[in-house]
Design a protein around this motif. Structure first.
Motif, short mmCIF file in Angstrom:
data_model
loop_
_atom_site.label_atom_id
_atom_site.label_comp_id
_atom_site.label_asym_id
_atom_site.label_seq_id
_atom_site.Cartn_x
_atom_site.Cartn_y
_atom_site.Cartn_z
N VAL B 53 41.43 55.38 30.32
CA VAL B 53 40.99 54.76 31.56
C VAL B 53 41.82 53.50 31.79
CG1 VAL B 53 39.03 53.78 32.82
CG2 VAL B 53 38.63 55.58 31.12
N VAL B 54 42.31 53.33 33.01
CA VAL B 54 42.99 52.10 33.39
C VAL B 54 42.15 51.44 34.48
CG1 VAL B 54 45.06 51.13 34.47
CG2 VAL B 54 45.29 52.95 32.77
N VAL B 55 41.73 50.21 34.20
CA VAL B 55 40.84 49.51 35.12
C VAL B 55 41.62 48.43 35.87
CG1 VAL B 55 38.71 48.18 35.31
CG2 VAL B 55 38.93 49.92 33.51
N ASP B 56 41.73 48.61 37.17
CA ASP B 56 42.47 47.65 38.01
C ASP B 56 41.56 46.44 38.30
OD1 ASP B 56 43.92 46.27 39.89
OD2 ASP B 56 44.04 47.91 41.35
N ILE B 57 41.96 45.27 37.79
CA ILE B 57 41.13 44.07 37.98
C ILE B 57 41.74 43.09 38.98
CG2 ILE B 57 40.02 44.19 35.70
CD1 ILE B 57 42.07 42.00 34.80
N ASN B 58 42.72 43.56 39.74
CA ASN B 58 43.41 42.64 40.64
C ASN B 58 42.55 42.06 41.75
OD1 ASN B 58 46.36 42.33 39.95
ND2 ASN B 58 46.11 44.54 39.75
N ARG B 59 41.41 42.70 42.05
CA ARG B 59 40.55 42.17 43.12
C ARG B 59 39.49 41.20 42.61
NH1 ARG B 59 44.25 43.13 46.67
NH2 ARG B 59 45.11 45.17 46.23
N LEU B 60 39.49 40.91 41.32
CA LEU B 60 38.52 39.94 40.81
C LEU B 60 38.92 38.53 41.25
CD1 LEU B 60 37.89 41.21 37.15
CD2 LEU B 60 36.69 41.82 39.26
N ASP B 61 37.91 37.69 41.38
CA ASP B 61 38.15 36.33 41.86
C ASP B 61 38.51 35.42 40.68
OD1 ASP B 61 38.29 34.12 43.44
OD2 ASP B 61 36.12 33.80 43.54
N LEU B 62 39.72 35.59 40.16
CA LEU B 62 40.15 34.81 39.00
C LEU B 62 41.52 34.19 39.27
CD1 LEU B 62 39.20 37.41 36.20
CD2 LEU B 62 37.98 35.27 36.72
N ASN B 63 41.67 33.68 40.49
CA ASN B 63 42.99 33.20 40.91
C ASN B 63 43.12 31.68 41.00
OD1 ASN B 63 44.53 35.70 41.53
ND2 ASN B 63 42.78 36.07 42.87
N ASP B 64 42.13 30.96 40.52
CA ASP B 64 42.16 29.51 40.72
C ASP B 64 42.75 28.73 39.55
OD1 ASP B 64 40.99 29.74 43.22
OD2 ASP B 64 38.96 29.72 42.39
N VAL B 65 43.40 27.63 39.89
CA VAL B 65 43.79 26.63 38.89
C VAL B 65 42.95 25.39 39.19
CG1 VAL B 65 45.68 25.23 37.98
CG2 VAL B 65 46.14 27.56 38.79
#
Lengths: 224, 126
Positions: B53-65
């Protein structure tokens, strides 16, 4: 083409070269010529094998209408157009562009993110399309070399590559141009060395690097 | 590349649940999260990694510095190397980190590669 060998190509010359675009009506393009040549060669080579086999199957390559087991059905936005595709989950963005959508301007070089021939823009940023799954880009805006300019209306970077002779064989060129156009919007120092550093993800085996740098610098200096 | 099931997640809970089906997160993991994919897909093409299984996590809200009250930085797992290298707080307070990031890979790879992927990368050089 023979008439233009031995001098620098001009924008007008480039416009006369069909390249990868299937736009001709009855004219032989480079792609259709090579495809026919390849098919003829394969048939000749396969003849003894086929003759020996009682269960010889058609050697025709699978067509896009053939159902794919476990296919993902998605829509990709490429060059402003929506393309519905049914693809194997393993399909990279590069293979999807070339084999499914038939946009063959994006090239496959190393297929491991080292050569840059497959560079495209995703939401305005350059990436290696060989190291991304097509399924990861359903909501993204993808731009390929086909979406950058047209033979009659070249992007300033495309025109600069022609003017500065920024290529020889041309295989890496679409990747170089996609990289260069993205570079224009990235933080980049003014010197040639700065440009070389930011273009280091694009390999040119012909060694057209000095002309590629001068093409990019000419566009940057004009503020395009 | 071995066939796998592709799953896209939009919440942390969903991502954790998808990952919990793997008996290990180490070598040979049955479930792999994909963010940039610049290492994972490279290894999968060589059959070094063969997840089911490959789980695409690119839409998670983990983009902040985020600048923390104690003076540190909290960097989201999905922050791309190029974004982190050019972040004003990183350039001003951690210039060596910025330089190190810009010394790695190419501009195209830095646009994809993530902070989380860097930390969890399966290195081949040791």
């Amino acid at each position: 083409m023979n008439g233009i060998i031995g001098r620098t190509l001009t924008v007008e010359d480039e416009r006369e070269i069909p390249g990868d675009v299937h736009i001709t009506s009855g004219r032989l393009t480079r792609r259709s010529f090579i495809s026919r040549l390849g098919a003829a060669g394969a048939a000749a080579a396969a003849t003894p094998v086929l003759a020996a086999s009682q269960h010889a199957q058609s050697t025709a390559p699978p067509t896009s209408t053939e159902p794919i087991e476990g296919a993902l059905h998605l829509q990709l936005k490429i060059n402003g157009e929506i393309f519905p595709v049914a693809i194997d989950p393993r399909t990279t963005l590069l293979d999807c562009l070339r084999e499914t959508v038939k946009l063959t301007g994006t090239k496959k070089g190393c297929d491991h993110g080292q050569c840059g021939a497959c560079t495209v823009h995703v939401n305005g940023r350059r990436i290696n399309s060989c190291l991304s799954l097509a399924a990861m880009h359903e909501d993204d805006a993808i731009t390929t070399i086909e979406g950058l300019g047209s033979p009659t209306n070249l992007h300033p970077v495309q025109a600069a590559f022609v003017q500065h002779d920024g290529y020889q064989c041309g295989y890496c060129t679409s990747g170089q141009i996609m990289s260069a156009t993205a570079l224009l919007k990235e933080p980049c120092g003014p010197s040639d060395a700065d440009v070389k550093e930011l273009m280091s993800g694009n390999i040119c085996r012909c060694g057209a690097y000095p002309n590629i740098v001068s093409a990019i610098q000419s566009v940057r200096q004009r503020g395009a | 590349m071995k066939i796998f099931h592709f799953k896209k997640v939009v919440s942390l809970a969903e991502a954790i649940q998808a990952g919990s089906r793997s008996s290990t997160a180490q070598r040979g993991a049955q479930v792999r999260y994909i963010a940039g994919g610049t290492t994972l897909l490279d290894l999968m093409k060589l059959d070094v990694e063969q997840p089911d299984v490959v789980v695409d996590i690119n839409r998670l809200d983990l983009n902040d510095v985020e600048i923390m009250p104690n003076g540190g930085l909290r960097i989201g797992a999905l922050v791309r190397n190029s974004d982190l290298a050019h972040h004003p707080a990183v350039q001003e307070r951690y210039p060596v980190l910025s330089q190190a990031l810009l010394s790695g890979a190419s501009a195209q790879l830095r646009n994809k590669a993530t902070t989380g992927g860097n930390l969890l990368q399966r290195t081949r050089c040791i």
